[in-house]
Design an enzyme around this catalytic site. Structure first.
Site, mmCIF file in Angstrom:
data_model
loop_
_atom_site.group_PDB
_atom_site.id
_atom_site.type_symbol
_atom_site.label_atom_id
_atom_site.label_comp_id
_atom_site.label_asym_id
_atom_site.label_seq_id
_atom_site.Cartn_x
_atom_site.Cartn_y
_atom_site.Cartn_z
ATOM 1 C CG MET A 304 -1.926 -1.129 1.292
ATOM 2 S SD MET A 304 -3.251 -1.042 0.069
ATOM 3 C CE MET A 304 -2.602 -2.091 -1.241
ATOM 4 C CG HIS A 305 5.046 1.532 1.597
ATOM 5 N ND1 HIS A 305 6.164 1.553 2.389
ATOM 6 C CD2 HIS A 305 5.331 0.624 0.619
ATOM 7 C CE1 HIS A 305 7.080 0.728 1.919
ATOM 8 N NE2 HIS A 305 6.604 0.146 0.848
ATOM 9 C CG ASP A 306 5.467 0.030 -2.970
ATOM 10 O OD1 ASP A 306 6.251 0.674 -2.252
ATOM 11 O OD2 ASP A 306 5.602 -1.180 -3.202
ATOM 12 C CB ALA A 359 3.801 6.066 -2.930
ATOM 13 C CD GLU A 361 6.032 4.243 4.474
ATOM 14 O OE1 GLU A 361 5.018 3.569 4.754
ATOM 15 O OE2 GLU A 361 7.006 3.781 3.852
#
Length: 398
Positions: A304-306, A359, A361
């Site tokens: 997801m953090h990508d 992207a 965090e």
């Protein structure tokens, strides 16, 4: 002077305890933060800023010596001179001494005598394949984009980057408008290999989630959701070479059920990748293909953090469509940023996400908003026992 002696004694005592492995992970991180604050307090501001400005030289020297195999040579021989290194690597003796001078000063290599080098813990770590892959991936893929990031932000009016195909990476490397992963698959297999190796080491020395999270209590020991031998227990989505899957399988070997590793075809089809019995490798594209249906547990680490929220919702749709309501659980391992007092590692990791993939965090609030939009109910967000990644447990909304 008495105060200096007291503080020195306390520090020496803490060093002895730390080197003997006498601290739990959470205590180690607390003490490390305290030590960092002590260094900051003792260091003159001008000196701290000067060291910051010259820090890239350490990373450059590390990458160059890694390319030459110097760390492996030092570890294998135990003690080696610059002349011996020059003869083995065919690099210039004076160049090697200059590069190693930086790393002995930084504490990455021991220096027992003039032009003589020996391994310490950091040298030994750099001689391992995972740590070498980490340095290669971040340096080779990220240094140019990071160096040109201020210029990119200035040209774009200081907007938060959010286009994975046209961001700091493409600007820094001068590549076509494709995301990092497409670029590596199509054009840079060496960098792709470095990243796959890096993914095996991205946890660092921090404990695996299966060692600190109550997996049995929260996820496995539910008599209303039994898993049979022919059922699917665990699916690792974009799991790379399967290191996290194997850690889970080994930890909970007594539980029945099959395992599935999903990743790009060129990774899943790699015949050298042997994951043992009960494991099936399936190539897929998480933007286009659904994951295998009806598993008890789905696991996603550092996915997801990508990607932007828009892309994440596409990925999550291809997961939730395969989940069984009231039975399946999606576990997300990623950083969960606090709104205040963020540790340095996840804060820096956020900068890497910006540079590589446009992207970011996410904070706890941002995770809640994203997962709610995906039709998921968050059972809990669990921070790690240190400064590493947390665990988010989600299920389909009832």
């Amino acid at each position: 002077m008495d105060l200096v002696n007291v503080v020195t004694h306390a520090i020496e005592s803490a060093i002895k305890t730390a080197t003997s492995g006498g601290f739990a992970e959470a205590s180690r991180v607390v003490l490390l933060e305290a030590a960092t604050k002590l260094v900051s307090a003792l260091q003159k501001p001008e000196d701290a800023i000067t060291k910051l400005a010259y820090w890239p030289s350490q990373f450059m020297a590390t990458r160059t010596l890694l390319e030459l195999g110097v760390f492996n040579i030092i570890v294998e021989k135990g003690r080696v001179t610059s002349s011996e290194l020059a003869e083995t690597t065919k690099a210039d003796k004076i160049l090697l001494e200059r590069l190693l001078r930086v790393l002995t000063a930084a504490g990455y290599v021991a220096e027992p005598d003039e032009s003589s080098y020996a391994p310490n813990g950091l040298t030994k770590a750099l001689a391992t394949r995972p740590m070498g892959g980490l340095v290669e991936a971040i340096f080779d893929g990220g240094m140019k984009p990071m160096a040109l990031l201020p210029e990119f932000l200035r040209k774009t009016g200081y907007k938060n980057p959010d286009d994975q195909a046209d961001g700091p990476l493409q600007y820094g490397l001068g590549i076509d408008k494709v995301d990092l992963f497409t670029h590596m698959v199509d054009n840079d297999h060496k960098l792709l290999s470095s990243f796959q190796t890096f993914f095996e080491a991205d946890r660092g020395s921090r404990p695996a989630w299966v060692d600190w999270f109550p997996v049995k209590q929260k996820l496995l020991d539910d008599s209303t959701k039994p898993v049979k031998d022919d059922s699917i227990l665990y699916v690792d989505i974009a799991g790379g070479r399967g290191h996290d899957l194997l850690a889970f399988k080994e930890k909970f070997a007594e539980y029945p059920g099959r395992y599935v590793l999903h990743d790009l075809p060129q990774i899943a089809d790699d015949q050298t990748l042997q994951l043992g019995d009960r494991v099936e490798k399936i190539g897929f594209n998480f933007f286009e293909d659904q994951v295998i249906s009806g598993a008890r547990l789905y696991y996603m680490k550092f996915i997801m953090h990508d990607w932007s929220d828009e892309k994440c919702l596409i990925i999550l749709k291809n997961v939730t469509a395969s989940m069984k309501k009231g039975y399946s659980t999606l576990i997300i391992e990623d950083f969960i940023l606090p709104v205040k007092g963020c540790a340095l590692l996840p804060a820096m990791w956020d900068m890497e996400m910006m540079s590589f993939l446009s992207a970011m965090e996410r904070t706890e609030r941002q995770w809640q908003e994203l997962l709610t939009k995906a039709g998921l109910e968050v059972e809990g967000l669990y921070p790690p026992p240190g400064d590493g990644t947390g665990i988010i447990v989600t299920r389909l909304k009832e």
